[in-house]
Every structure is written in C-alpha cells, then in structure tokens.
Design an enzyme around this catalytic site. Structure first.
Site, PDB file in Angstrom:
ATOM      1  N   ASN A   9       0.863  -1.177   0.000  1.00 44.85           N
ATOM      2  CA  ASN A   9       0.000   0.000   0.000  1.00 44.85           C
ATOM      3  C   ASN A   9       0.902   1.230   0.000  1.00 44.85           C
ATOM      4  OD1 ASN A   9      -1.849   2.011   0.510  1.00 44.85           O
ATOM      5  ND2 ASN A   9      -2.342   1.345   2.598  1.00 44.85           N
ATOM      6  N   TRP A  10       1.007   1.854  -1.145  1.00 41.89           N
ATOM      7  CA  TRP A  10       1.939   2.994  -1.269  1.00 41.89           C
ATOM      8  C   TRP A  10       1.389   4.259  -0.630  1.00 41.89           C
ATOM      9  CZ3 TRP A  10       3.862   2.676  -7.097  1.00 41.89           C
ATOM     10  CH2 TRP A  10       4.461   1.422  -7.303  1.00 41.89           C
ATOM     11  N   HIS A  96      -9.470   1.062   4.777  1.00 40.15           N
ATOM     12  CA  HIS A  96      -8.208   1.280   5.488  1.00 40.15           C
ATOM     13  C   HIS A  96      -8.478   2.209   6.679  1.00 40.15           C
ATOM     14  CE1 HIS A  96      -4.174   2.553   6.477  1.00 40.15           C
ATOM     15  NE2 HIS A  96      -3.758   1.462   5.850  1.00 40.15           N
ATOM     16  N   GLU A 168      -5.310  -4.853  10.496  1.00 43.98           N
ATOM     17  CA  GLU A 168      -4.298  -3.829  10.725  1.00 43.98           C
ATOM     18  C   GLU A 168      -4.609  -3.083  12.019  1.00 43.98           C
ATOM     19  OE1 GLU A 168      -2.331  -2.739   6.686  1.00 43.98           O
ATOM     20  OE2 GLU A 168      -4.023  -1.404   7.030  1.00 43.98           O
ATOM     21  N   GLY A 174       2.469   2.397  10.722  1.00 45.19           N
ATOM     22  CA  GLY A 174       3.431   3.486  10.554  1.00 45.19           C
ATOM     23  C   GLY A 174       4.109   3.904  11.847  1.00 45.19           C
ATOM     24  N   GLY A 235       2.865  -1.113   4.267  1.00 49.55           N
ATOM     25  CA  GLY A 235       2.888   0.316   3.952  1.00 49.55           C
ATOM     26  C   GLY A 235       4.312   0.772   3.679  1.00 49.55           C
ATOM     27  N   GLY A 236       4.952   1.358   4.685  1.00 48.47           N
ATOM     28  CA  GLY A 236       6.285   1.948   4.544  1.00 48.47           C
ATOM     29  C   GLY A 236       7.295   1.053   3.830  1.00 48.47           C
TER      30      GLY A 236
HETATM   31  P1  PGA Z   1       2.833   0.389   7.627  1.00 48.22           P
HETATM   32  O1  PGA Z   1       1.372   0.545   6.981  1.00 48.22           O
HETATM   33  O2  PGA Z   1       3.398  -0.905   7.084  1.00 48.22           O
HETATM   34  O3  PGA Z   1       3.597   1.579   7.159  1.00 48.22           O
HETATM   35  O4  PGA Z   1       2.661   0.333   9.103  1.00 48.22           O
HETATM   36  C1  PGA Z   1       0.540  -0.567   6.781  1.00 48.22           C
HETATM   37  C2  PGA Z   1      -0.785  -0.102   6.182  1.00 48.22           C
HETATM   38  O5  PGA Z   1      -1.309   0.912   6.643  1.00 48.22           O
HETATM   39  O6  PGA Z   1      -1.321  -0.719   5.248  1.00 48.22           O
END
Ligand code: PGA
Length: 251
Positions: A9-10, A96, A168, A174, A235-236
């Site tokens: 997920n960019w 999300h 999540e 994040g 994400g990251g």
């Molecule tokens: P993260 O994000 O890996 O940066 O914690 C995951 C997401 O929100 O899909």
C-alpha cells in the site's frame, strides 16, 4: 485453497515517475518469490495507468487504494470502480483505517463500495483493526468482530472468494510498533471463526487474512509462520522494492 498474498500500500507517496520505477523494480525482483505467493501493488490513482504498463507480462497484480460509493455521475473528485477496471486494476483496498479515521468511511459505506467493486470484477482487500484506546480497553476482539460482521455478513460464500481481509491494528500502522506474532494470530483466528460462524469451515479456511502494521523484512517471517496469517498488507516497507520482496520471500 488458501492464497498467500503480499500487498504493498503505497498510500500518498511517490510521483508518477517514482512509482513507475518502483513498480519496475518490484517486477524485476518478483522472479525470486515463491509461486504460491501473489504480489499486489496499490499505488495512488494518478499512477494506475502507468504502473499497469510497467506490470504488463508480470504476475504482480494492480490494486487501487479506494473506490467511490457510487457508480458514476456528479461526484467531484471520486473514482468509480469501472474506471479502475478500465486501467487494469484487479483489486481495491477498502476500509483502510486512515480512510475510516480521516474520511468518515463507515461500515455501511464499505458494504456499498464492496458491492460495487465485486460487481465490477474487482477483488477487495477489506481492512479491519482496533485503535490504541480500544486495545487498551481490551475491546480488540469485539471491534474486529463487529467490523468484519458488519461488512462480510452482507455477502455470500461466492462473493467471499473475491474478498481478502487485512487485519491492521491502528496502533501498529506506521509507528514501528508491530503486533507480536501471537497477538496477530489470535485476532486472525478470531476473524476466521467469525467467517466460519456464518459461511462454514471451508469458506473460512479458504479466506486469505493478511496482517498489516509495521511489517518489515525482520518481522515478516515470524508473523507469516502463524497458521492464520496468510501474508501482509505493507505500507512503509513497500516503498523499497528490496524490502517488499524480502517480505514476500519470508514465508
Ligand atoms: P505500515 O502501513 O506498514 O507503514 O505500518 C501498513 C498499512 O497501513 O497498510
């Protein structure tokens, strides 16, 4: 048959040229990942057509981060499901926590969006997860159960084949703080039992349930080793092709 998926997920990151370069790097490295793992990338809307080009001929699937809750018409700024399929999207993320938190996305809206997406032939990655206060209050099972039921129970077993759940925990997104493998496993098992309750054991067994929240190469192996964790929504770490691929090879 349960499918294993690692999806990137960019979010609101990268320009179009940067996104195309990232997609190309993922495609290049995707040759190293096991055949039973599906790779998915979810760039911003502006990137989809160009990234679709970059993914051509590869097994990496294209995913949107959201879709509109109407089919078409006077909804300025919105993106309809048939626009997504017309540029080659196979998936869309829905629900999300950032959309729930900042854009007022409710379970009711998610039912409408999921319906539209499935009708258009898109697969849905439906996100659920408790926030920190809910976790501290010991309400995580309750929250995840109700989010799952509120959306999934409006669909049938056939629809379920095109839905993936992503657990999540909001406090892990994040933040660098990951749920422990045991914390992820117990929630994933709970989600699977919620599915089994309505749709039966086979449908529940076949469901792909991803973990998301600070998942990275160093912790993916332990998370994915849990029997109800079938991959990740990243994400990251999805913004670096090496890390994203390293995660996908962690099974
Ligand atoms: P993260 O994000 O890996 O940066 O914690 C995951 C997401 O929100 O899909």
């Amino acid at each position: 048959m349960r499918k294993y998926i690692v999806a990137g997920n960019w979010k609101m990151n990268t320009t179009v040229p940067e996104g195309v370069a990232l997609a190309k790097a993922v495609v290049e490295k995707a040759k190293d990942i096991p055949a039973n793992v599906e790779l998915v990338v979810a760039p911003p809307f502006t990137h989809l057509a160009s990234v679709a080009e970059a993914l051509k001929g590869s097994k990496v699937a294209l995913c949107a981060q959201n879709c509109a809750d109407n089919e078409k018409g006077a909804y300025t700024g919105e993106i309809a499901v048939n626009m997504l399929t017309s540029v080659g999207c196979q998936y869309t993320i829905l629900g999300h926590s950032e959309r729930r938190q900042y854009y007022g996305e409710t379970d009711e809206k998610l039912v409408v969006k999921t319906k539209l997406a499935l009708e258009a032939g898109l697969k849905v990655i439906l996100c659920v997860g408790e926030n920190l206060d809910e976790r501290k209050a010991g309400k995580h099972f309750e929250v995840v159960t109700s989010q799952t039921k509120n959306v999934l129970y409006n669909f049938n077993e056939e629809d379920l084949k095109n839905i993936v759940i992503a657990y999540e925990p909001v406090w892990a997104i994040g933040t660098g703080e990951t749920a422990t493998a045991a914390q992820a496993q117990e929630i994933h098992a709970c989600i699977r039992s919620v599915i089994a309750e309505k749709f039966g054991i086979t449908a529940a067994d076949d469901m792909t349930i991803l973990y998301g929240g600070s998942c990275k190469p160093s912790n993916a192996g332990e998370l994915f080793a849990q029997k109800d964790v079938d991959g990740g929504l990243i994400g990251g770490a999805a913004l670096k092709a090496e890390d994203f691929i390293a995660i996908a090879t962690s099974f």
